[in-house]
Scaffold this active site. Structure first.
Site, PDB file in Angstrom:
ATOM      1  N   ARG A  36     -53.806 -47.951  -1.626  1.00 21.11           N
ATOM      2  CA  ARG A  36     -54.731 -47.129  -0.829  1.00 21.11           C
ATOM      3  C   ARG A  36     -56.044 -46.886  -1.571  1.00 21.11           C
ATOM      4  NH1 ARG A  36     -50.670 -42.928   2.236  1.00 21.11           N
ATOM      5  NH2 ARG A  36     -50.283 -44.348   3.966  1.00 21.11           N
ATOM      6  N   LYS A 199     -36.018 -46.326  14.678  1.00 17.13           N
ATOM      7  CA  LYS A 199     -35.654 -45.635  15.919  1.00 17.13           C
ATOM      8  C   LYS A 199     -36.500 -46.049  17.111  1.00 17.13           C
ATOM      9  CE  LYS A 199     -34.326 -41.280  13.753  1.00 17.13           C
ATOM     10  NZ  LYS A 199     -34.844 -39.933  13.515  1.00 17.13           N
ATOM     11  N   GLY A 351     -45.908 -47.939   8.013  1.00  9.30           N
ATOM     12  CA  GLY A 351     -45.731 -47.753   6.578  1.00  9.30           C
ATOM     13  C   GLY A 351     -44.719 -48.704   5.965  1.00  9.30           C
ATOM     14  N   GLY A 374     -48.831 -44.319  10.961  1.00  9.32           N
ATOM     15  CA  GLY A 374     -48.833 -43.523  12.182  1.00  9.32           C
ATOM     16  C   GLY A 374     -50.133 -43.683  12.967  1.00  9.32           C
TER      17      GLY A 374
HETATM   18  P1  ADP Z   1     -42.534 -48.461  10.034  1.00 11.60           P
HETATM   19  O1  ADP Z   1     -42.717 -47.471   8.899  1.00 11.60           O
HETATM   20  O2  ADP Z   1     -42.965 -49.848   9.656  1.00 11.60           O
HETATM   21  O3  ADP Z   1     -43.118 -47.973  11.311  1.00 11.60           O
HETATM   22  P2  ADP Z   1     -39.905 -47.404  10.590  1.00 11.60           P
HETATM   23  O4  ADP Z   1     -40.216 -46.202   9.770  1.00 11.60           O
HETATM   24  O5  ADP Z   1     -39.738 -47.248  12.037  1.00 11.60           O
HETATM   25  O6  ADP Z   1     -40.945 -48.591  10.276  1.00 11.60           O
HETATM   26  O7  ADP Z   1     -38.516 -48.026  10.088  1.00 11.60           O
HETATM   27  C1  ADP Z   1     -38.321 -48.515   8.798  1.00 11.60           C
HETATM   28  C2  ADP Z   1     -36.927 -48.228   8.295  1.00 11.60           C
HETATM   29  O8  ADP Z   1     -35.955 -48.711   9.218  1.00 11.60           O
HETATM   30  C3  ADP Z   1     -36.664 -48.953   6.997  1.00 11.60           C
HETATM   31  O9  ADP Z   1     -36.335 -47.983   6.016  1.00 11.60           O
HETATM   32  C4  ADP Z   1     -35.471 -49.848   7.296  1.00 11.60           C
HETATM   33  O10 ADP Z   1     -34.556 -49.950   6.228  1.00 11.60           O
HETATM   34  C5  ADP Z   1     -34.843 -49.174   8.469  1.00 11.60           C
HETATM   35  N1  ADP Z   1     -34.029 -50.108   9.256  1.00 11.60           N
HETATM   36  C6  ADP Z   1     -34.443 -51.194   9.927  1.00 11.60           C
HETATM   37  N2  ADP Z   1     -33.421 -51.833  10.503  1.00 11.60           N
HETATM   38  C7  ADP Z   1     -32.298 -51.126  10.197  1.00 11.60           C
HETATM   39  C8  ADP Z   1     -30.924 -51.258  10.512  1.00 11.60           C
HETATM   40  N3  ADP Z   1     -30.484 -52.279  11.265  1.00 11.60           N
HETATM   41  N4  ADP Z   1     -30.072 -50.336  10.045  1.00 11.60           N
HETATM   42  C9  ADP Z   1     -30.517 -49.308   9.278  1.00 11.60           C
HETATM   43  N5  ADP Z   1     -31.804 -49.110   8.949  1.00 11.60           N
HETATM   44  C10 ADP Z   1     -32.694 -50.015   9.389  1.00 11.60           C
HETATM   45 MG    MG Z   2     -41.683 -45.670   8.396  1.00 14.16          MG
END
Ligand code: ADP
Ligand code: MG
Length: 392
Positions: A36, A199, A351, A374
């Site tokens: 960053r 999620k 992130g 976000g």
């Molecule tokens: P981003 O930060 O890129 O928006 P998220 O915060 O929504 O992504 O999700 C990232 C997290 O989801 C990671 O820590 C990853 O390990 C977890 N994750 C992804 N697929 C699975 C899965 N099948 N089971 C458990 N955790 C998962």
């Molecule tokens: Mg995340």
């Protein structure tokens, strides 16, 4: 109304307040990832070269409106001095008041001051106009290069710029807005979204917004579990949002009505727990009662590669699996590789997704890697971002 950049302003000899996003991860007082800070360097170097007096400001962590020594920006000031090859970056111990004013008035052209953590004052998160006025007296020009903080109505990104006569975006902010605006308004077609992560509930807004402009959506990660479960698969101990199954069915139906293909995994890599050191590949109806689906399988990766072949644009958010565990990183790394090799206009936001891309060493082969997790999602949802609106 369009947004000016620092190239449109006369900055020589002027005091320029630059809102940066130096909210870096720390462990025992050490910066564990300085990307960053590096991302702001082009803007800072340009302003220094042009003889501006720089007053940098950022938040760090969540001190909840009180000074907390462990959330001081001191390690950032040291790192920044090193990256800018300066003898020192002065850090007054309060971002407002007489101390800050004194340091700022002593600044030479091309000099740099970093103000202490903005969130040591409750006025920052409260978007308090009185706090904003105390920041405003420090500078003549306002620059925002903190895209990652632009979705929050906080004083340094919202109330403050509204008090300033001259305001502009830095280069990082400009690059973020250009890439995401292209995805939003006029994506190269066919345009696909690859969505994953933890999620469905975190991403409903963005899924619905993207559905209006994509040609297809490819889903992986724990998010895919909820969609697979909504279609009747039983997934053992996998992360599934049981209270979102109806919502998942509604989203699938909406996509179907709109004629948008939603691709779901055909096979999965499962493990006994998130600490498992190896996984096994199974069909989506073959997950054992005691098993967890922790990654997409190789057949899914091949199918996604085929679906993305010939894509004009791809937006990716959310890892395809539990990539932090090397046994379940292959799906995420595989998608990273195929997008890195793709001729499509590729944008990654989020992130954890960005952490995965950085880990893969493929970041520079994407057209744009957003620094604002976000913020990039809120932008694509079509929400007005206070920090962007205030620059208009
Ligand atoms: P981003 O930060 O890129 O928006 P998220 O915060 O929504 O992504 O999700 C990232 C997290 O989801 C990671 O820590 C990853 O390990 C977890 N994750 C992804 N697929 C699975 C899965 N099948 N089971 C458990 N955790 C998962
Ligand atoms: Mg995340």
């Amino acid at each position: 109304m369009s947004i000016r950049t620092i190239d449109d302003l006369e900055v020589a000899g002027r005091r320029v307040f630059v809102r940066v996003d130096f909210n870096v991860p720390l462990s025992d007082g050490e910066i564990t990832d300085d990307s960053r800070i590096r991302a702001a360097l082009p803007t800072l170097r340009a302003l220094i070269e042009r003889g501006a007096k720089l007053i940098l400001a950022s938040h760090l962590g969540r001190p909840k409106g009180k000074p907390r020594p462990e959330l001081s920006l001191e390690p950032v000031a040291l790192k920044l001095a090193e990256l800018l090859s300066l003898d020192e970056v002065i850090l007054p111990d309060d971002c407002i008041g007489d101390g800050a004013k004194k340091v700022v008035s002593d600044l030479r052209d091309g000099g740099v001051v970093l103000l202490e953590n903005l969130r040591f004052h409750p006025g920052e998160e409260a978007n308090d106009p009185a706090f904003a006025r105390e920041l405003a007296v420090l500078a003549e020009i306002y620059v925002n290069d903190a895209f990652g903080a632009a979705h929050r109505a906080h004083a340094s990104v919202s109330a403050l710029p509204q008090l300033m006569e001259f305001r502009a975006a830095g280069y990082l902010m400009k690059a973020e807005l250009a890439a995401l605006t292209r995805i939003q308004d006029d994506p190269p077609r066919p345009f696909y979204a690859v969505l994953g992560g933890a999620k469905v509930s975190d991403k409903i807004g963005v899924i619905e917004a993207l559905m209006k402009r994509v040609d297809g959506i490819l889903i992986g990660g724990a998010m895919a579990n909820t969609f697979l479960a909504a279609r009747g698969a039983s997934l053992g101990k996998s992360l599934v949002e049981d209270d979102k199954l109806a919502l998942a069915r509604t989203l699938l139906q909406k996509a179907d009505d709109a004629g948008i293909a939603i691709h779901l995994p055909r096979d999965l890599r499962v493990g006994a727990s998130i600490e498992a050191t190896e996984g096994r590949v199974v069909g989506i109806d073959e997950v054992g009662e005691e098993e967890m689906a922790l990654d997409i399988g190789p057949a899914t990766l091949r199918a996604y590669q085929e679906a993305l072949f010939g894509a004009g644009g791809v937006f990716w958010n959310g890892p395809m699996g539990l990539f932090e565990n090397p046994a379940f990183a292959e799906g995420t790394l595989g998608v990273a590789r195929l997008l890195a090799e793709s001729k499509a206009f590729t944008v990654v936001g989020g992130g954890d997704s960005v952490a995965a891309i950085n880990q893969s060493g493929l970041a520079d082969r994407f057209d744009h890697v957003s620094t604002g997790g976000g913020a990039s999602l809120e932008f694509l949802e079509g929400k007005k971002m206070p920090g962007v609106e205030a620059l208009r």
